[in-house]
Design a protein around this motif. Structure first.
Motif, PDB file in Angstrom:
ATOM      1  N   PRO A   1       1.265   5.322   4.476  1.00  0.00           N
ATOM      2  CA  PRO A   1       0.228   6.142   5.119  1.00  0.00           C
ATOM      3  C   PRO A   1       0.803   7.443   5.664  1.00  0.00           C
TER       4      PRO A   1
ATOM      5  N   SER B   1       3.583  -1.068   6.614  1.00  0.00           N
ATOM      6  CA  SER B   1       3.512  -0.172   5.458  1.00  0.00           C
ATOM      7  C   SER B   1       4.025   1.229   5.787  1.00  0.00           C
ATOM      8  N   SER B   2       3.905   1.649   7.044  1.00  0.00           N
ATOM      9  CA  SER B   2       4.375   2.973   7.441  1.00  0.00           C
ATOM     10  C   SER B   2       5.870   2.988   7.746  1.00  0.00           C
TER      11      SER B   2
ATOM     12  N   GLU C   1       0.047  -0.310  19.490  1.00  0.00           N
ATOM     13  CA  GLU C   1       0.869  -0.718  18.346  1.00  0.00           C
ATOM     14  C   GLU C   1       2.279  -1.093  18.795  1.00  0.00           C
TER      15      GLU C   1
ATOM     16  N   ARG D   1      -4.996  -5.384  11.031  1.00  0.00           N
ATOM     17  CA  ARG D   1      -4.981  -4.002  10.551  1.00  0.00           C
ATOM     18  C   ARG D   1      -3.812  -3.219  11.149  1.00  0.00           C
ATOM     19  N   ARG D   2      -3.576  -3.405  12.446  1.00  0.00           N
ATOM     20  CA  ARG D   2      -2.455  -2.695  13.087  1.00  0.00           C
ATOM     21  C   ARG D   2      -1.118  -3.141  12.504  1.00  0.00           C
TER      22      ARG D   2
ATOM     23  N   ASP E   1       0.842  -1.190   0.000  1.00  0.00           N
ATOM     24  CA  ASP E   1       0.000   0.000   0.000  1.00  0.00           C
ATOM     25  C   ASP E   1       0.878   1.242   0.000  1.00  0.00           C
TER      26      ASP E   1
ATOM     27  N   TRP F   1      -0.568  -1.641   9.061  1.00  0.00           N
ATOM     28  CA  TRP F   1      -0.196  -0.224   9.117  1.00  0.00           C
ATOM     29  C   TRP F   1       1.246  -0.047   9.576  1.00  0.00           C
TER      30      TRP F   1
END
Length: 370
Positions: free
Chosen positions: A180, A227-228, A189, A220-221, A177, A224
């Motif tokens: 973000p 991807s971050s 997290e 989901r966490r 992705d 993220w």
């Protein structure tokens, strides 16, 4: 350690399937066995069994750690610290520092320092607190010199074995992705990063149960964080089994106007494990894994030939690694324990020892067994 002992290190304990399996998990640390089987031409149950054996012997492992340069290790919060120890106490000092969560890596080097310690913290104040009140105050430490990392061009999660062909590598790379919007990680997290530190292949359902959240929330966490760039997943192999058993560290002076170009070019070199701009007389630190001690001057000569404005101010060879990215290692680089990289903790209040002994034997997403 003699040159002969360096030469004796090899890959005899790993066969081609082992090496291909490790390389595949370097590319995709959490790939399901059912997806990996067709890529490697092996039965998924066989791959799961192989991985169990590799982890149990300390030959390979996966981990998750705070991502440098993306809010966890901001510029000025990651440092390379040269440590001098009292005569006869180098091993003792190394073991003591290896128990610290903020000491990401601890290595015994040749040359003008006894140890090189990679230190991480969430902010400059915590880094300073660790250096002044923990590292410098450790029994047996006589002096230390700190080099702040100002730019990280390459780190070990991108280093690869060379066992897969281009087609196999491409089949394991998925389109990520878009990065973000940057923000700080939450406490929840951070708990997820720490929970995956011992074994990055823990299934999402198990991760959710440990964290007390739903599987969807855990997934989901994790997505993220990766991807971050706040979390890095890594598959590691014992250096004595890698085929590149010699680790060389070079401190390099680069003309300031050429630093970005040189750092970027070296980051793309297959031998380079770490390439970082640092403060100090040398403004670039480069760590390479090589085939033999004799390759060190050859690699250095090629570096200065390729970049005429560069000067190598110092070089060292790693004699032994006590800790790498939280993993406590044996003298031949096998995993023997783990210290969670809780860089957010108060470094002075760290308990005397919180190492987790023994590897995790998680099988990954499918839970395949023999």
């Amino acid at each position: 350690m003699t040159q002969e002992s360096f030469r004796s290190w090899g890959r005899d304990d790993l066969d081609e399937l082992d090496l291909s399996l490790i390389h595949a998990l370097q590319v995709a640390p959490r790939v399901p066995w059912t997806e990996l089987g067709p890529v490697l031409g092996a039965d998924p149950v066989t791959l799961a069994r192989r991985w169990r054996r590799l982890v149990a012997s300390g030959s390979a492992w996966t981990t998750c750690y705070p991502g440098p340069g993306r809010g966890s290790f901001d510029p000025g919060c990651l440092a390379l610290v040269e440590v001098d120890a009292e005569r006869g106490r180098v091993g003792e000092v190394a073991r003591r520092l290896a128990e610290d969560a903020h000491a990401i890596a601890v290595e015994h080097l040749t040359g003008g320092r006894d140890l090189l310690v990679t230190v991480g913290a969430p902010d400059p104040a915590t880094l300073t607190r660790y250096l002044q009140h923990r590292l410098s105050a450790a029994p047996g430490v006589t002096a230390s010199r700190t080099h702040l990392v100002t730019r990280l061009y390459q780190e070990g999660s991108s280093w690869r074995l060379r066992s897969l062909d281009p087609g196999q590598r491409r089949s394991l790379v998925t389109a990520g992705d878009d990065a973000p919007r940057p923000r700080r990680v939450t406490d929840a997290e951070r708990e997820l990063v720490l929970a995956l530190g011992l074994d990055a292949r823990v299934p999402v359902a198990d991760l959710a149960r440990v964290l007390g959240v739903s599987a969807a929330t855990a997934a989901r966490r994790l997505a993220w964080l990766v991807s971050s760039g706040h979390a890095r997943l890594r598959c590691e192999v014992a250096h004595s089994l890698s085929g590149w058993p010699v680790c060389a560290t070079l401190w390099v002076s680069v003309p300031p106007g050429e630093l970005e170009a040189v750092g970027g070019a070296l980051a793309a070199h297959g031998d380079v494990r770490l390439c970082a701009a640092v403060t100090g007389t040398a403004n670039l630190c480069v760590v390479t894994w090589l085939r033999s001690v004799g390759d060190v001057p050859v690699w250095e000569a090629d570096l200065v030939r390729r970049f005429p404005g560069v000067a190598v101010l110092d070089r060292a060879v790693t004699l032994e690694v006590a800790k790498r990215m939280g993993r406590l290692l044996t003298s031949d680089g096998r995993a023997a324990g783990y210290v969670p990289l809780d860089i957010w903790a108060d470094p002075v209040a760290v308990p005397e020892s919180h190492a987790l002994q023994g590897p995790s034997l998680g099988l990954g997403d499918e839970g395949l067994d023999e």
